[in-house]
Design an enzyme around this catalytic site. Structure first.
Site, PDB file in Angstrom:
ATOM      1  N   GLU A 127       0.860  -1.194   0.000  1.00 15.03           N
ATOM      2  CA  GLU A 127       0.000   0.000   0.000  1.00 15.03           C
ATOM      3  C   GLU A 127       0.884   1.227   0.000  1.00 15.03           C
ATOM      4  O   GLU A 127       2.030   1.167   0.435  1.00 15.03           O
ATOM      5  CB  GLU A 127      -0.849   0.051   1.285  1.00 15.03           C
ATOM      6  N   LYS A 129       2.194   4.589   1.561  1.00 15.95           N
ATOM      7  CA  LYS A 129       2.275   5.089   2.933  1.00 15.95           C
ATOM      8  C   LYS A 129       1.902   6.570   2.888  1.00 15.95           C
ATOM      9  O   LYS A 129       2.632   7.378   2.316  1.00 15.95           O
ATOM     10  CB  LYS A 129       3.684   4.893   3.493  1.00 15.95           C
ATOM     11  N   ASP A 131       1.138  10.332   4.208  1.00 17.57           N
ATOM     12  CA  ASP A 131       1.797  11.154   5.218  1.00 17.57           C
ATOM     13  C   ASP A 131       0.778  12.040   5.925  1.00 17.57           C
ATOM     14  O   ASP A 131       0.435  13.122   5.459  1.00 17.57           O
ATOM     15  CB  ASP A 131       2.885  12.010   4.552  1.00 17.57           C
ATOM     16  N   TYR A 238      -7.009   2.001   5.978  1.00 22.42           N
ATOM     17  CA  TYR A 238      -6.097   0.938   5.524  1.00 22.42           C
ATOM     18  C   TYR A 238      -5.914  -0.241   6.459  1.00 22.42           C
ATOM     19  O   TYR A 238      -5.114  -1.124   6.185  1.00 22.42           O
ATOM     20  CB  TYR A 238      -4.718   1.524   5.212  1.00 22.42           C
ATOM     21  N   LYS A 327      10.650   3.511   3.425  1.00 22.47           N
ATOM     22  CA  LYS A 327      10.599   4.983   3.392  1.00 22.47           C
ATOM     23  C   LYS A 327      11.299   5.513   2.149  1.00 22.47           C
ATOM     24  O   LYS A 327      12.430   5.114   1.860  1.00 22.47           O
ATOM     25  CB  LYS A 327      11.300   5.553   4.626  1.00 22.47           C
ATOM     26  N   CYS A 421      21.343  49.694  -4.321  1.00 24.43           N
ATOM     27  CA  CYS A 421      20.153  49.248  -3.591  1.00 24.43           C
ATOM     28  C   CYS A 421      18.928  49.393  -4.511  1.00 24.43           C
ATOM     29  O   CYS A 421      18.815  50.401  -5.214  1.00 24.43           O
ATOM     30  CB  CYS A 421      19.988  50.106  -2.336  1.00 24.43           C
ATOM     31  N   CYS A 423      16.129  50.326  -3.794  1.00 23.73           N
ATOM     32  CA  CYS A 423      15.221  51.386  -3.351  1.00 23.73           C
ATOM     33  C   CYS A 423      15.424  52.645  -4.211  1.00 23.73           C
ATOM     34  O   CYS A 423      16.430  52.759  -4.914  1.00 23.73           O
ATOM     35  CB  CYS A 423      15.445  51.693  -1.877  1.00 23.73           C
ATOM     36  N   CYS A 440      23.215  48.151   2.365  1.00 22.27           N
ATOM     37  CA  CYS A 440      22.833  49.498   1.967  1.00 22.27           C
ATOM     38  C   CYS A 440      22.960  50.336   3.229  1.00 22.27           C
ATOM     39  O   CYS A 440      22.367  50.010   4.253  1.00 22.27           O
ATOM     40  CB  CYS A 440      21.377  49.510   1.484  1.00 22.27           C
ATOM     41  N   CYS A 445      16.545  54.530   3.737  1.00 23.74           N
ATOM     42  CA  CYS A 445      16.208  53.563   2.682  1.00 23.74           C
ATOM     43  C   CYS A 445      14.837  52.946   2.993  1.00 23.74           C
ATOM     44  O   CYS A 445      14.669  52.336   4.046  1.00 23.74           O
ATOM     45  CB  CYS A 445      17.285  52.481   2.634  1.00 23.74           C
TER      46      CYS A 445
HETATM   47  S1  IVH Z   1      -0.691   0.193   8.762  1.00 27.04           S
HETATM   48  C1  IVH Z   1       0.329  -1.986  12.573  1.00 27.04           C
HETATM   49  N1  IVH Z   1      -0.834   1.314   6.411  1.00 27.04           N
HETATM   50  O1  IVH Z   1       2.422   5.050   9.043  1.00 27.04           O
HETATM   51  C2  IVH Z   1       0.199  -1.322  11.267  1.00 27.04           C
HETATM   52  N2  IVH Z   1       0.008   2.611   8.212  1.00 27.04           N
HETATM   53  O2  IVH Z   1       4.982   4.789  10.344  1.00 27.04           O
HETATM   54  C3  IVH Z   1      -0.622  -0.118  11.366  1.00 27.04           C
HETATM   55  N3  IVH Z   1       0.566   4.898   7.603  1.00 27.04           N
HETATM   56  O3  IVH Z   1       1.162   4.674  12.279  1.00 27.04           O
HETATM   57  C4  IVH Z   1      -0.366   0.865  10.328  1.00 27.04           C
HETATM   58  N4  IVH Z   1       0.004   4.771   5.485  1.00 27.04           N
HETATM   59  O4  IVH Z   1       0.040   6.399  10.694  1.00 27.04           O
HETATM   60  C5  IVH Z   1      -0.484   1.472   7.698  1.00 27.04           C
HETATM   61  N5  IVH Z   1      -1.067   2.205   4.289  1.00 27.04           N
HETATM   62  C6  IVH Z   1      -0.725   2.347   5.551  1.00 27.04           C
HETATM   63  C7  IVH Z   1      -0.226   3.565   6.060  1.00 27.04           C
HETATM   64  C8  IVH Z   1       0.138   3.647   7.395  1.00 27.04           C
HETATM   65  C9  IVH Z   1       0.461   5.558   6.440  1.00 27.04           C
HETATM   66  C10 IVH Z   1       1.103   5.488   8.830  1.00 27.04           C
HETATM   67  C11 IVH Z   1       0.348   5.180  10.089  1.00 27.04           C
HETATM   68  C12 IVH Z   1       1.347   4.460  10.927  1.00 27.04           C
HETATM   69  C13 IVH Z   1       2.628   5.019  10.427  1.00 27.04           C
HETATM   70  C14 IVH Z   1       3.823   4.198  10.789  1.00 27.04           C
END
Ligand code: IVH
Length: 699
Positions: A127, A129, A131, A238, A327, A421, A423, A440, A445
């Site tokens: 999936e 991730k 932010d 998720y 990451k 400058c 100005c 300046c 100024c």
């Molecule tokens: S699963 C035990 N799925 O990432 C697993 N987390 O760094 C529970 N996050 O605390 C989390 N996208 O806030 C999961 N597709 C995703 C996510 C996700 C973002 C975040 C979430 C988690 C943090 C961990």
């Protein structure tokens, strides 16, 4: 004490004092930054640095098991819930995720899982991730009954009323809803919504928010749900927390389908990957397409699909062994450098800055970046018309890294520092002695006047809400103010009809001005924009003299005797108060009832003294307003340290003129933010990196 005596064997195994001290230091740093991230929604260091601190601590604890501590941040999650919201106990803990920073670490995670299982861990669900911040939402009989933040994983904060305002979070589930369903997902702010919010703030003369993640977190953790409702938040769902009375589900991919069928927002980009090769392909693709979404992603989450295998793998105190977060590396983008302009600060300092074709990098749109001074422009050899690489130093301050030489148009001329400058006086911009900065020196100024008023109203000084750069320029243009003394003559009726104001903003500005009358003397001194007088010197003087009038009448010798105030500052302070125009401004401030009395009230003093608690700030090069000793004293007066070298724990590098190249390179490598002197003063005054950190006085 006998119990403290160790046998020779124990002695050999005992961790060296250095390791113990480093572990303690790392725990303090990690806790500090976790609090900034999870509780205050205002992190100061890039996520990558935080991860590096945590990884160092984990390695140290693994190497010296005697150092293990159940309260170590390696075994705890997030931060305790704040007292602002009612606590909610999570039936199933909301855990964090283990991280992989490259494909090798991902493979190592898979190998560990396979060896625990005595066979392959796959298939896997991949999936994106997202932010944002994790929340748990509970439905009973298909109705939303409770929403909570993650908190420390065991207890979160009740944010039901706020979450109920988010359009993506259904109040009622579709047909087939189980008796009880607790689901988890990420609340976030889509990039277009973030841009709209910032445009509105700019329009209102308010500071831009730094990035969508912190804005989303701040918007959700509001006492007043109507504020959350205005913020256009989104949600991706998720993960299943717990369920009663639903269908029998045996794996995560079925869970996602089930959640989707109930009308919950499941992001479509997930994939069931049969083996690790398919996972790796997904990861690489997601990284490449990272900017194709209208929301921010910072990695990929890989989960073992089968619930039986998940159960067999189990969890640590911190994260499940059946999932890992890959990451994305910190990013760099390229864009065109349209031109290099020079902005004039309140003290006449001419700072070159890059005007860029807007580019979305590190979580926000960047269109300006300071280039610090002539030497830096030359060293980087960036020229107007170049394609340049841009990065968010420390995820906060935009930075131009280098030109892409292969794309440089033939014969593109190098940039020359302007002679005059911008100005109307067109006075010369001069570079004195070995100072890297141009100035300046024209006493009237207008660019300096605007800069001086902006500085007076800035957060570290008199902190006048609503008196930012654009409003200052407008008020000067309208002839309503020319110096800081005029600020207190402004009347609501003067501003209410101006284009940027209206009744509400006019009232707010008046309230901001009114509140500023009572600021401590140290902040007033700093706000007066006296050459060489930084925030720390303001405090030294306020403490020593106790009243502005005592300072005005003090001799240069008396001033120079003040601890922390050297002869250069003393001469500058004396010269400032010998100037009749400056005395006239001070007279207006006195007549307006602005507080002239010190010393700084104890609570402000305490707040200041802790603002850099535990932070490591490295200073390099020559600063304009601080000697090395003064800078170090100012940092340590606030609980920080300023060692001579840059490391993973460095929170920021302050670069003056002719900075050490190796320190800057190291800072760049580690993603440590590099601050100019103005940003340093902001840091001293507030303990925070300046948001967006636009160049000094940039229009
Ligand atoms: S699963 C035990 N799925 O990432 C697993 N987390 O760094 C529970 N996050 O605390 C989390 N996208 O806030 C999961 N597709 C995703 C996510 C996700 C973002 C975040 C979430 C988690 C943090 C961990």
């Amino acid at each position: 004490m006998v119990s403290e005596l160790r046998s020779p064997v124990e002695e050999a195994q005992a961790p060296p004092d250095g390791a113990r001290a480093r572990a303690a230091e790392l725990r303090r740093l990690v806790r500090h930054h976790a609090e900034l991230y999870h509780v205050r929604d205002s992190p100061e260091i890039p996520d990558a640095d935080y991860d590096a601190l945590l990884a160092e601590l984990r390695a140290l604890e693994e190497q010296h098991p005697e150092l293990a501590d159940a309260n170590s941040p390696t075994s705890t999650i997030g931060a305790p819930p704040s007292a602002l919201f009612a606590p909610v106990a999570h039936d199933v803990p909301m855990m964090s995720l283990d991280n992989a920073f490259d494909l090798d670490e991902l493979r190592a995670w898979d190998t560990r899982a396979a060896s625990r299982l005595d066979g392959p861990a796959g298939p896997y669900v991949c999936e994106l991730k997202f932010d944002g911040l994790a929340i748990s939402v509970r439905y009973e009989q298909g109705r939303l009954v409770r929403a909570a933040t993650r908190g420390d994983g065991r207890t979160g904060e009740d944010v039901t009323h706020n979450v109920a305002t988010i359009g993506d979070v259904p109040r009622r589930l579709g047909a087939g809803a189980p008796e009880v369903l607790e689901v988890r997902g990420e609340v976030h702010m889509a990039i277009p919504a973030f841009e709209r919010l910032n445009a509105a703030r700019e329009e209102a003369g308010e500071a831009r928010y730094a990035n969508p993640r912190n804005t989303a977190a701040g918007s959700l953790r509001q006492k007043d749900p109507t504020v959350t409702a205005e913020r256009e938040l989104s949600w991706w769902c998720y993960q299943l927390g717990s369920m009663t009375g639903g269908p029998a589900i045996g794996c995560h991919s079925e869970t996602l389908e089930f959640l989707d069928s109930l009308g919950l927002p499941v992001n479509e980009a997930w994939l069931l990957a049969s083996d690790l090769a398919a996972v790796e392909a997904y990861v690489l693709q997601a990284e490449k397409q990272r900017h194709d979404h209208p929301y921010e992603t910072d990695g990929v989450v890989i989960k073992v699909d089968d619930f039986g295998r998940q159960a067999e793998l189990g969890v640590t105190s911190h994260h499940p062994r059946w999932a890992v977060a890959y990451k994305f590396p910190p990013e760099e983008r390229t864009t065109r450098l349209r031109e290099i302009q020079v902005s004039i600060g309140g003290k006449g300092k001419a700072t070159p800055f890059a005007v860029l074709e807007p580019v979305f990098v590190g979580g926000s749109t960047v269109q300006m970046a300071t280039l610090h001074n002539e030497d830096q422009v030359k060293a980087k050899d960036v020229r107007p018309g170049d394609i340049v690489a841009v990065r968010k130093a420390g995820d906060v301050i935009p930075e131009v890294l280098r030109p892409v030489l292969s794309e440089r148009p033939e014969g593109l001329p190098a940039w020359e520092f302007p002679e005059f400058c911008p100005c109307p006086n067109r006075s010369p911009l001069v570079r004195e002695g070995d100072d890297a900065a141009h100035h300046c020196r024209h006493p009237r100024c207008p660019a300096q006047q605007a800069g001086a008023i902006e500085h007076f109203a800035s957060r570290g000084a008199m902190d006048i809400e609503g008196l930012g750069e654009k409003n200052v320029h407008l008020l000067i243009r309208e002839g309503l103010i020319a110096d800081v003394g005029d600020v207190y003559d402004l009347a609501e009726a003067d501003v209410v009809s101006l284009e940027r104001f209206g009744p509400k903003k006019a009232r707010n500005l008046m309230a901001g001005i009114e509140a500023s009358r009572d600021r401590p003397l140290s902040r007033l001194l700093f706000g007066l924009n006296i050459r060489h007088l930084g925030g720390a010197v303001g405090e030294f003087l306020a403490d020593a003299f106790g009243d502005l009038d005592e300072i005005i009448t003090a001799s240069e010798e008396q001033l120079a005797e003040t601890p922390g105030v050297g002869p250069i500052i003393a001469a500058s302070v004396r010269a400032f108060f010998d100037d009749e125009d400056n005395l006239a401004v001070v007279g207006k401030l006195r007549a307006a009832g602005v507080n002239f009395a010190g010393p700084v009230p104890a609570d402000t003093d305490e707040a200041l003294s802790a603002t850099l608690e535990g932070k490591v700030i490295v200073v390099t090069g020559t600063l304009e307003n601080y000697s090395r000793e003064e800078a170090a004293a100012a940092i340590s007066a606030r609980g920080g340290r300023s060692p001579g070298s840059v490391s993973g724990s460095t929170a920021a590098v302050v670069a003056g003129a002719s900075p050490g190249a190796s320190k800057l390179t190291k800072a760049e490598k580690l993603g440590v933010p590099v601050l100019d002197e103005q940003a340093f003063e902001h840091l001293l005054a507030t303990g925070e990196l300046p948001p967006g950190a636009a160049p000094e006085g940039a229009a």
